[in-house]
Design a protein around this motif. Structure first.
Motif, PDB file in Angstrom:
ATOM      1  N   GLU A   1      43.175  28.610  23.937  1.00  0.00           N
ATOM      2  CA  GLU A   1      42.456  29.583  23.119  1.00  0.00           C
ATOM      3  C   GLU A   1      41.197  30.031  23.850  1.00  0.00           C
ATOM      4  O   GLU A   1      40.489  29.211  24.460  1.00  0.00           O
ATOM      5  N   ILE A   2      40.921  31.311  23.809  1.00  0.00           N
ATOM      6  CA  ILE A   2      39.788  31.855  24.558  1.00  0.00           C
ATOM      7  C   ILE A   2      38.874  32.657  23.637  1.00  0.00           C
ATOM      8  O   ILE A   2      39.295  33.173  22.598  1.00  0.00           O
ATOM      9  N   ASP A   3      37.626  32.741  24.070  1.00  0.00           N
ATOM     10  CA  ASP A   3      36.642  33.609  23.430  1.00  0.00           C
ATOM     11  C   ASP A   3      36.567  34.870  24.276  1.00  0.00           C
ATOM     12  O   ASP A   3      36.203  34.808  25.466  1.00  0.00           O
ATOM     13  N   LEU A   4      36.920  35.994  23.708  1.00  0.00           N
ATOM     14  CA  LEU A   4      36.987  37.241  24.470  1.00  0.00           C
ATOM     15  C   LEU A   4      35.630  37.653  25.045  1.00  0.00           C
ATOM     16  O   LEU A   4      35.565  38.475  25.964  1.00  0.00           O
ATOM     17  N   ASN A   5      34.551  37.070  24.513  1.00  0.00           N
ATOM     18  CA  ASN A   5      33.208  37.461  24.957  1.00  0.00           C
ATOM     19  C   ASN A   5      32.611  36.496  25.977  1.00  0.00           C
ATOM     20  O   ASN A   5      31.453  36.656  26.367  1.00  0.00           O
ATOM     21  N   LYS A   6      33.394  35.500  26.412  1.00  0.00           N
ATOM     22  CA  LYS A   6      32.897  34.531  27.382  1.00  0.00           C
ATOM     23  C   LYS A   6      33.764  34.541  28.638  1.00  0.00           C
ATOM     24  O   LYS A   6      34.994  34.641  28.535  1.00  0.00           O
ATOM     25  N   PRO A   7      33.153  34.429  29.829  1.00  0.00           N
ATOM     26  CA  PRO A   7      33.937  34.405  31.072  1.00  0.00           C
ATOM     27  C   PRO A   7      34.855  33.190  31.125  1.00  0.00           C
ATOM     28  O   PRO A   7      34.542  32.123  30.590  1.00  0.00           O
TER      29      PRO A   7
ATOM     30  N   VAL B   1      44.172  32.849  44.184  1.00  0.00           N
ATOM     31  CA  VAL B   1      42.771  32.443  44.186  1.00  0.00           C
ATOM     32  C   VAL B   1      42.272  32.348  42.751  1.00  0.00           C
ATOM     33  O   VAL B   1      42.814  32.990  41.841  1.00  0.00           O
ATOM     34  N   ILE B   2      41.226  31.555  42.547  1.00  0.00           N
ATOM     35  CA  ILE B   2      40.612  31.422  41.230  1.00  0.00           C
ATOM     36  C   ILE B   2      39.544  32.495  41.075  1.00  0.00           C
ATOM     37  O   ILE B   2      38.677  32.659  41.945  1.00  0.00           O
ATOM     38  N   VAL B   3      39.614  33.225  39.959  1.00  0.00           N
ATOM     39  CA  VAL B   3      38.597  34.235  39.676  1.00  0.00           C
ATOM     40  C   VAL B   3      37.864  33.865  38.395  1.00  0.00           C
ATOM     41  O   VAL B   3      38.369  33.109  37.564  1.00  0.00           O
ATOM     42  N   GLU B   4      36.674  34.418  38.252  1.00  0.00           N
ATOM     43  CA  GLU B   4      35.903  34.234  37.018  1.00  0.00           C
ATOM     44  C   GLU B   4      35.476  35.602  36.507  1.00  0.00           C
ATOM     45  O   GLU B   4      34.921  36.414  37.250  1.00  0.00           O
ATOM     46  N   CYS B   5      35.768  35.845  35.229  1.00  0.00           N
ATOM     47  CA  CYS B   5      35.410  37.115  34.609  1.00  0.00           C
ATOM     48  C   CYS B   5      35.712  37.020  33.115  1.00  0.00           C
ATOM     49  O   CYS B   5      36.233  36.001  32.637  1.00  0.00           O
ATOM     50  N   LEU B   6      35.411  38.077  32.389  1.00  0.00           N
ATOM     51  CA  LEU B   6      35.819  38.136  30.992  1.00  0.00           C
ATOM     52  C   LEU B   6      37.341  38.214  30.931  1.00  0.00           C
ATOM     53  O   LEU B   6      37.977  38.794  31.829  1.00  0.00           O
ATOM     54  N   PRO B   7      37.951  37.636  29.893  1.00  0.00           N
ATOM     55  CA  PRO B   7      39.423  37.634  29.813  1.00  0.00           C
ATOM     56  C   PRO B   7      40.056  39.011  29.973  1.00  0.00           C
ATOM     57  O   PRO B   7      41.089  39.146  30.630  1.00  0.00           O
ATOM     58  N   LYS B   8      39.423  40.040  29.419  1.00  0.00           N
ATOM     59  CA  LYS B   8      40.009  41.376  29.498  1.00  0.00           C
ATOM     60  C   LYS B   8      39.996  41.946  30.906  1.00  0.00           C
ATOM     61  O   LYS B   8      40.706  42.924  31.206  1.00  0.00           O
ATOM     62  N   ASP B   9      39.192  41.359  31.797  1.00  0.00           N
ATOM     63  CA  ASP B   9      39.052  41.892  33.152  1.00  0.00           C
ATOM     64  C   ASP B   9      39.872  41.142  34.195  1.00  0.00           C
ATOM     65  O   ASP B   9      39.815  41.476  35.380  1.00  0.00           O
ATOM     66  N   ILE B  10      40.638  40.123  33.790  1.00  0.00           N
ATOM     67  CA  ILE B  10      41.440  39.368  34.763  1.00  0.00           C
ATOM     68  C   ILE B  10      42.497  40.300  35.365  1.00  0.00           C
ATOM     69  O   ILE B  10      43.314  40.881  34.644  1.00  0.00           O
TER      70      ILE B  10
END
Length: 220
Positions: free
Chosen positions: A96-102, A132-141
């Motif tokens: 489960e993810i929070d759409l507002n958190k990276p 590779v591992i990326v970090e971003c907001l869920p909508k931007d993956i």
């Protein structure tokens, strides 16, 4: 990043028997993790496969609604257990993810083009890392990270720092790590067949009769 919809039901955790019955009905047992709780669920195998086969596959944000659950959730596929022989889905873990958190998530590298060192010089493309591992907001993956390689000659490579991603996406890897390189073609050992055959051929010749010594009388 597109959004998919997945429905199912909550379930009681028990022994292996209930899980086998679920699978026989075309369902996959699973658990939703994250945001301070875990919820056992079951979902239709065909719906999971449909998500996996679409562009982006497991990178999709999934809007999940489970009968018996108190809220709608946004989740991503964290892990899938698959039967090694039949490829049947055995279990699914959903995060489960929070759409507002990276979030941090693995993204596949997609090679584009054929390196000049491969096409013209017989080299070989070597991938030292396929994701590779990326970090971003869920909508931007991103669904994938495209890596153009057409201009690579033998000895050239692509570092993590060379990978092109949007400004709102950060790659969480060593920037100097070489993910793709073009290497020399493997040396082919040539056996000197002709040289090896010459002594054998010489040995196989019939011995010639010795010529009589000059001035000696012929035998009677």
């Amino acid at each position: 990043m597109s959004e998919e919809v997945l429905s199912g039901s909550t379930r009681q955790i028990g022994r292996k028997g209930p899980c086998r019955r679920l699978r026989s009905q075309g369902l996959v047992p699973g658990i939703v993790y994250g945001l301070g709780e875990s919820v056992p669920v079951s979902v239709a195998a065909k719906d999971v496969l449909k998500i996996l086969e679409s562009k982006g596959g497991a990178h999709h944000i999934i809007k999940a609604k489970f009968d018996g659950d108190k809220k709608d959730r946004h989740v991503m596929i964290k892990q899938l257990d698959v039967h090694p022989i039949s490829d049947k889905l055995l279990h699914i873990d959903l995060l489960e993810i929070d759409l507002n958190k990276p979030v941090r998530f693995p993204v596949d590298l997609e090679v584009s083009g054929v390196p000049i060192g491969v096409k013209e010089k017989g080299g070989r493309l070597k991938m030292n890392k396929s994701r590779v591992i990326v970090e971003c907001l869920p909508k931007d993956i991103p669904d994938t990270i495209v890596v153009p390689v057409a201009g690579l000659d033998i000895g050239d490579g692509v570092k993590v720092s060379d990978l092109a991603v949007p400004a709102n996406v950060t790659i969480m890897e060593d920037p100097d790590f070489v993910v793709i390189t073009v290497i020399q073609p493997a040396a082919v050992e040539v056996t000197p067949v002709a040289a090896a055959a010459a002594p054998a051929a010489e040995a196989a010749k019939p011995a010639e009769a010795a010529a009589p010594a000059k001035g000696s009388a012929p035998s009677k």
